[in-house]
Every structure is written in C-alpha cells, then in structure tokens.
Design a protein around this motif. Structure first.
Motif, PDB file in Angstrom:
ATOM      1  N   PHE A 155      10.792  -8.175  -3.651  1.00 41.31           N
ATOM      2  CA  PHE A 155       9.711  -7.360  -4.182  1.00 41.31           C
ATOM      3  C   PHE A 155       8.442  -8.301  -4.731  1.00 41.31           C
ATOM      4  CE2 PHE A 155      12.738  -6.927  -7.486  1.00 41.31           C
ATOM      5  CZ  PHE A 155      12.275  -7.402  -8.623  1.00 41.31           C
ATOM      6  N   PHE A 156       7.509  -7.848  -4.929  1.00 46.56           N
ATOM      7  CA  PHE A 156       6.308  -8.685  -5.405  1.00 46.56           C
ATOM      8  C   PHE A 156       5.967  -8.412  -6.979  1.00 46.56           C
ATOM      9  CE2 PHE A 156       6.194  -8.556  -1.067  1.00 46.56           C
ATOM     10  CZ  PHE A 156       5.917  -9.927  -0.492  1.00 46.56           C
ATOM     11  N   GLN A 157       5.487  -9.323  -7.662  1.00 49.59           N
ATOM     12  CA  GLN A 157       5.063  -9.066  -9.001  1.00 49.59           C
ATOM     13  C   GLN A 157       3.537  -8.996  -8.950  1.00 49.59           C
ATOM     14  OE1 GLN A 157       6.616  -9.077 -12.410  1.00 49.59           O
ATOM     15  NE2 GLN A 157       4.531  -8.347 -12.774  1.00 49.59           N
ATOM     16  N   LEU A 158       2.903  -7.838  -9.348  1.00 49.72           N
ATOM     17  CA  LEU A 158       1.437  -7.597  -9.267  1.00 49.72           C
ATOM     18  C   LEU A 158       0.753  -8.235 -10.343  1.00 49.72           C
ATOM     19  CD1 LEU A 158       1.359  -3.700  -8.568  1.00 49.72           C
ATOM     20  CD2 LEU A 158       1.333  -5.784  -7.013  1.00 49.72           C
ATOM     21  N   LEU A 159      -0.530  -8.610 -10.373  1.00 45.47           N
ATOM     22  CA  LEU A 159      -1.278  -9.365 -11.292  1.00 45.47           C
ATOM     23  C   LEU A 159      -2.071  -8.367 -12.065  1.00 45.47           C
ATOM     24  CD1 LEU A 159      -2.318 -12.256  -8.980  1.00 45.47           C
ATOM     25  CD2 LEU A 159      -0.448 -12.302 -10.575  1.00 45.47           C
ATOM     26  N   ASP A 160      -2.100  -8.466 -13.322  1.00 45.22           N
ATOM     27  CA  ASP A 160      -3.066  -7.424 -14.268  1.00 45.22           C
ATOM     28  C   ASP A 160      -4.569  -7.535 -13.787  1.00 45.22           C
ATOM     29  OD1 ASP A 160      -0.760  -6.897 -15.583  1.00 45.22           O
ATOM     30  OD2 ASP A 160      -1.155  -8.297 -17.221  1.00 45.22           O
ATOM     31  N   ASP A 161      -4.955  -8.631 -13.203  1.00 48.54           N
ATOM     32  CA  ASP A 161      -6.408  -8.608 -12.889  1.00 48.54           C
ATOM     33  C   ASP A 161      -6.783  -8.391 -11.445  1.00 48.54           C
ATOM     34  OD1 ASP A 161      -5.370 -11.040 -12.130  1.00 48.54           O
ATOM     35  OD2 ASP A 161      -6.894 -12.393 -13.097  1.00 48.54           O
ATOM     36  N   ASN A 162      -5.538  -8.012 -10.708  1.00 50.08           N
ATOM     37  CA  ASN A 162      -5.848  -7.761  -9.248  1.00 50.08           C
ATOM     38  C   ASN A 162      -5.455  -6.646  -8.939  1.00 50.08           C
ATOM     39  OD1 ASN A 162      -6.070  -7.602  -6.771  1.00 50.08           O
ATOM     40  ND2 ASN A 162      -5.187  -9.702  -6.224  1.00 50.08           N
ATOM     41  N   PRO A 163      -6.201  -5.330  -8.724  1.00 54.05           N
ATOM     42  CA  PRO A 163      -5.398  -4.048  -8.404  1.00 54.05           C
ATOM     43  C   PRO A 163      -4.996  -4.016  -7.093  1.00 54.05           C
ATOM     44  CG  PRO A 163      -7.788  -4.143  -8.186  1.00 54.05           C
ATOM     45  CD  PRO A 163      -7.556  -5.462  -8.589  1.00 54.05           C
ATOM     46  N   ALA A 202       7.999  -3.753   2.133  1.00 52.09           N
ATOM     47  CA  ALA A 202       8.959  -3.096   1.233  1.00 52.09           C
ATOM     48  C   ALA A 202      10.318  -3.448   1.758  1.00 52.09           C
ATOM     49  CB  ALA A 202       8.682  -1.738   1.358  1.00 52.09           C
ATOM     50  N   GLU A 203      11.282  -3.529   0.371  1.00 53.21           N
ATOM     51  CA  GLU A 203      12.714  -3.787   0.372  1.00 53.21           C
ATOM     52  C   GLU A 203      13.232  -2.423   1.299  1.00 53.21           C
ATOM     53  OE1 GLU A 203      14.455  -4.613  -3.043  1.00 53.21           O
ATOM     54  OE2 GLU A 203      13.670  -6.381  -3.188  1.00 53.21           O
ATOM     55  N   GLU A 204      14.511  -2.299   1.581  1.00 46.78           N
ATOM     56  CA  GLU A 204      15.289  -1.479   2.430  1.00 46.78           C
ATOM     57  C   GLU A 204      15.111   0.001   1.734  1.00 46.78           C
ATOM     58  OE1 GLU A 204      19.444  -0.281   4.373  1.00 46.78           O
ATOM     59  OE2 GLU A 204      19.170  -2.184   3.687  1.00 46.78           O
ATOM     60  N   ASP A 205      15.102  -0.025   0.320  1.00 49.56           N
ATOM     61  CA  ASP A 205      15.068   1.110  -0.210  1.00 49.56           C
ATOM     62  C   ASP A 205      13.504   1.624  -0.591  1.00 49.56           C
ATOM     63  OD1 ASP A 205      14.069  -0.817  -2.344  1.00 49.56           O
ATOM     64  OD2 ASP A 205      15.543  -0.038  -3.661  1.00 49.56           O
ATOM     65  N   GLY A 206      12.693   0.867  -0.262  1.00 51.53           N
ATOM     66  CA  GLY A 206      11.225   1.009  -0.317  1.00 51.53           C
ATOM     67  C   GLY A 206      10.328   0.509  -1.372  1.00 51.53           C
ATOM     68  N   LEU A 207      11.276  -0.271  -2.357  1.00 54.15           N
ATOM     69  CA  LEU A 207      10.547  -0.843  -3.401  1.00 54.15           C
ATOM     70  C   LEU A 207       9.393  -2.016  -2.715  1.00 54.15           C
ATOM     71  CD1 LEU A 207      10.006  -1.443  -6.471  1.00 54.15           C
ATOM     72  CD2 LEU A 207      12.185  -2.874  -6.211  1.00 54.15           C
ATOM     73  N   LEU A 208       8.344  -1.975  -3.185  1.00 55.90           N
ATOM     74  CA  LEU A 208       7.257  -3.100  -2.602  1.00 55.90           C
ATOM     75  C   LEU A 208       6.964  -3.782  -3.931  1.00 55.90           C
ATOM     76  CD1 LEU A 208       5.395  -4.122  -0.519  1.00 55.90           C
ATOM     77  CD2 LEU A 208       3.653  -2.321  -1.351  1.00 55.90           C
ATOM     78  N   ALA A 209       6.728  -3.585  -4.982  1.00 58.43           N
ATOM     79  CA  ALA A 209       6.256  -4.349  -6.033  1.00 58.43           C
ATOM     80  C   ALA A 209       6.657  -3.892  -7.445  1.00 58.43           C
ATOM     81  CB  ALA A 209       4.372  -4.398  -5.997  1.00 58.43           C
ATOM     82  N   ILE A 210       6.266  -4.598  -8.316  1.00 56.42           N
ATOM     83  CA  ILE A 210       6.619  -4.468  -9.785  1.00 56.42           C
ATOM     84  C   ILE A 210       5.284  -4.701 -10.649  1.00 56.42           C
ATOM     85  CG2 ILE A 210       7.779  -6.610 -10.407  1.00 56.42           C
ATOM     86  CD1 ILE A 210       9.736  -5.083 -11.909  1.00 56.42           C
ATOM     87  N   GLY A 211       5.195  -3.940 -11.905  1.00 55.82           N
ATOM     88  CA  GLY A 211       4.188  -4.532 -12.644  1.00 55.82           C
ATOM     89  C   GLY A 211       2.956  -3.743 -12.299  1.00 55.82           C
ATOM     90  N   GLY A 212       1.792  -4.403 -13.004  1.00 60.12           N
ATOM     91  CA  GLY A 212       0.423  -3.745 -12.908  1.00 60.12           C
ATOM     92  C   GLY A 212       0.342  -2.683 -14.056  1.00 60.12           C
ATOM     93  N   ASP A 213      -0.524  -1.784 -13.507  1.00 59.09           N
ATOM     94  CA  ASP A 213      -0.907  -0.751 -14.368  1.00 59.09           C
ATOM     95  C   ASP A 213      -1.287   0.452 -13.840  1.00 59.09           C
ATOM     96  OD1 ASP A 213      -3.505  -0.884 -13.278  1.00 59.09           O
ATOM     97  OD2 ASP A 213      -4.194  -2.346 -14.884  1.00 59.09           O
ATOM     98  N   LEU A 214      -1.612   1.681 -14.591  1.00 54.74           N
ATOM     99  CA  LEU A 214      -1.739   2.882 -13.874  1.00 54.74           C
ATOM    100  C   LEU A 214      -3.294   3.422 -13.906  1.00 54.74           C
ATOM    101  CD1 LEU A 214       1.264   4.925 -15.262  1.00 54.74           C
ATOM    102  CD2 LEU A 214       1.021   4.073 -12.975  1.00 54.74           C
ATOM    103  N   SER A 215      -4.218   2.288 -13.746  1.00 59.47           N
ATOM    104  CA  SER A 215      -5.336   2.407 -13.775  1.00 59.47           C
ATOM    105  C   SER A 215      -5.904   3.092 -12.465  1.00 59.47           C
ATOM    106  CB  SER A 215      -5.990   1.121 -13.651  1.00 59.47           C
ATOM    107  OG  SER A 215      -6.040   0.565 -12.402  1.00 59.47           O
ATOM    108  N   MET A 216      -6.949   3.852 -12.784  1.00 56.88           N
ATOM    109  CA  MET A 216      -7.541   4.763 -11.544  1.00 56.88           C
ATOM    110  C   MET A 216      -7.659   4.170 -10.362  1.00 56.88           C
ATOM    111  SD  MET A 216     -10.635   7.493 -11.461  1.00 56.88           S
ATOM    112  CE  MET A 216      -9.932   8.109 -12.905  1.00 56.88           C
ATOM    113  N   GLU A 217      -8.273   2.875 -10.488  1.00 58.56           N
ATOM    114  CA  GLU A 217      -8.622   1.988  -9.516  1.00 58.56           C
ATOM    115  C   GLU A 217      -7.411   1.567  -8.415  1.00 58.56           C
ATOM    116  OE1 GLU A 217     -10.806  -2.215  -8.401  1.00 58.56           O
ATOM    117  OE2 GLU A 217     -10.389  -1.849 -10.119  1.00 58.56           O
ATOM    118  N   ARG A 218      -6.362   1.156  -9.297  1.00 58.84           N
ATOM    119  CA  ARG A 218      -4.998   0.914  -8.812  1.00 58.84           C
ATOM    120  C   ARG A 218      -4.277   1.966  -8.145  1.00 58.84           C
ATOM    121  NH1 ARG A 218      -1.982  -3.775  -9.613  1.00 58.84           N
ATOM    122  NH2 ARG A 218      -3.176  -4.401 -11.644  1.00 58.84           N
ATOM    123  N   LEU A 219      -4.207   3.023  -8.706  1.00 56.83           N
ATOM    124  CA  LEU A 219      -3.645   4.289  -8.000  1.00 56.83           C
ATOM    125  C   LEU A 219      -4.351   4.691  -6.966  1.00 56.83           C
ATOM    126  CD1 LEU A 219      -2.710   6.359 -11.251  1.00 56.83           C
ATOM    127  CD2 LEU A 219      -1.194   5.407  -9.663  1.00 56.83           C
TER     128      LEU A 219
END
Length: 210
Positions: free
Chosen positions: A2-10, A18-35
């Motif tokens: 899986f991939f580590q998201l960058l705070d300054d890149n949404p 994505a992995e077999e269970d669907g996990l794609l990435a970790i980290g980041g935030d729940l900003s409106m832009e990213r969501l």
C-alpha cells in the motif's frame, strides 16, 4: 503493497494497485478536497479510532441497482400504511451521530470517529453529502447517509432503532434520481435486499458517467 499519502498532495495512486483486501493507501487527512478526489475515483476511508487513516478501493464492489431492490410483501404493507415518515437532508448530523453510536452485532466500537463525523458534516454543508431520515411519532428511528457523485449514491452507513426503518430509508433512496447505490462491502442484510457484486472497472465506469 500500500502507499503512504503525502500531507501536501491530496491525490491517490491508481485504485487498480490496491491490495487483495482493497487497501490502497495510508495517511493523509479528511479534508474536503481529498475526500472528493477519493470518492470520484472509487476510494473511501475506513479505519478505527487510534489508527492512521486507511483508504480502500475493493476489487469488487457491493452495489444495489435501484430497479432491482427487493421489497417484501410485508415491507410493501408497512410503506403503504405509512408507518414511517421519511425525509431527505433534514437531520444529517443526527443521522451520522446515530450511525456512529448504534451498537452492531459482532462489531467492537465504531469507525465513524468524531473526526470522520465532522468531515462528512462539512461535506453535507457544501452539498456533497446527504442523509435520509426515518421518523416515527416525531422521533428519529432510522436513516442513512452518503455522498452523491454524478448518478451514484455512495452509501456510508445506516442505522435502525425500530425494525424495518433502515430498509425504509434504503427503499426511499432507491426511488431518487440515481442509477446505482454503492454499498462498498457486502453483508447478508444488503444481499437479501438485492445487492450484487460488480467489478471495480464497471463501478468506476458508472461512477464517472455524467
């Protein structure tokens, strides 16, 4: 991997990675832009209190085609008798709070953290997230919430304090101007209502259709 998201890149990596269970990435935030970027690419956050934010894009998607939703004879009778009053976008914060606090069989705690609740309330205030409320005697007894993207409603969670109230919310939703209800992951309850599995590719095609 899986991939580590960058705070300054949404942005996100290709969902196909994505992995077999669907996990794609970790980290980041729940900003409106990213969501909004996430949902437009078939990606959603799902994590527990105390965990880093986890982002998923399942290889197969659990969905309900509105025209195929199964409504039992007993449920038709309940709807005809107007046992419930059903509204739209009238109590979003109450719905998400109930989804977060309602105990579920086999589930310890909630993934709808305070941070998650506030993020979706912000989306609702900007017209992206919506709720269906089910009332009985003036009391909120069931409902659901999610994000509408083009003609797909991306369902996030539902709750029910009275038998059949969440079913009533889902049936109400199916009669709105949408082509697909995204349930994300399957469970017995959803499958009994007519949910089915489709490929990520078909899901993204429908998600991105105008």
């Amino acid at each position: 991997m899986f991939f580590q998201l960058l705070d300054d890149n949404p942005g996100f990596p290709d969902p196909a990675l994505a992995e077999e269970d669907g996990l794609l990435a970790i980290g980041g935030d729940l900003s409106m832009e990213r969501l909004l970027i996430a949902y437009s690419n078939g990606i959603f956050p799902w994590f527990s209190e105390g965990e880093p934010i986890l982002w998923y894009s399942p290889h197969e998607r659990c969905v309900i085609y509105p025209s195929k939703i199964k409504v039992s004879k007993s449920m038709r009778k309940i709807l005809k008798q107007k046992v419930f009053e059903i509204t739209f976008n009238q109590a979003f914060a109450e719905v998400i709070r109930n989804c977060a606090t309602t105990e579920r069989k086999g589930q310890d705690g909630t993934w709808i953290t305070n941070e998650m609740q506030q993020a979706y309330i912000n989306l609702h205030q900007q017209g992206y997230a919506h709720s269906v409320e089910v009332w009985q005697g003036g009391t909120l007894v069931g409902g659901l919430y999610g994000i509408k993207f083009n003609r797909v409603f991306c369902g996030e969670s539902m709750f029910s304090h009275v038998s059949n109230s969440s079913k009533a919310a889902l049936i109400f939703l199916s009669k709105m101007n949408i082509d697909l209800i995204d349930c994300q992951l399957p469970n017995d309850h959803l499958m009994s209502l007519g949910a089915e599995m489709i490929s990520r590719e078909l899901y993204l095609e429908m998600l991105q259709a105008p």
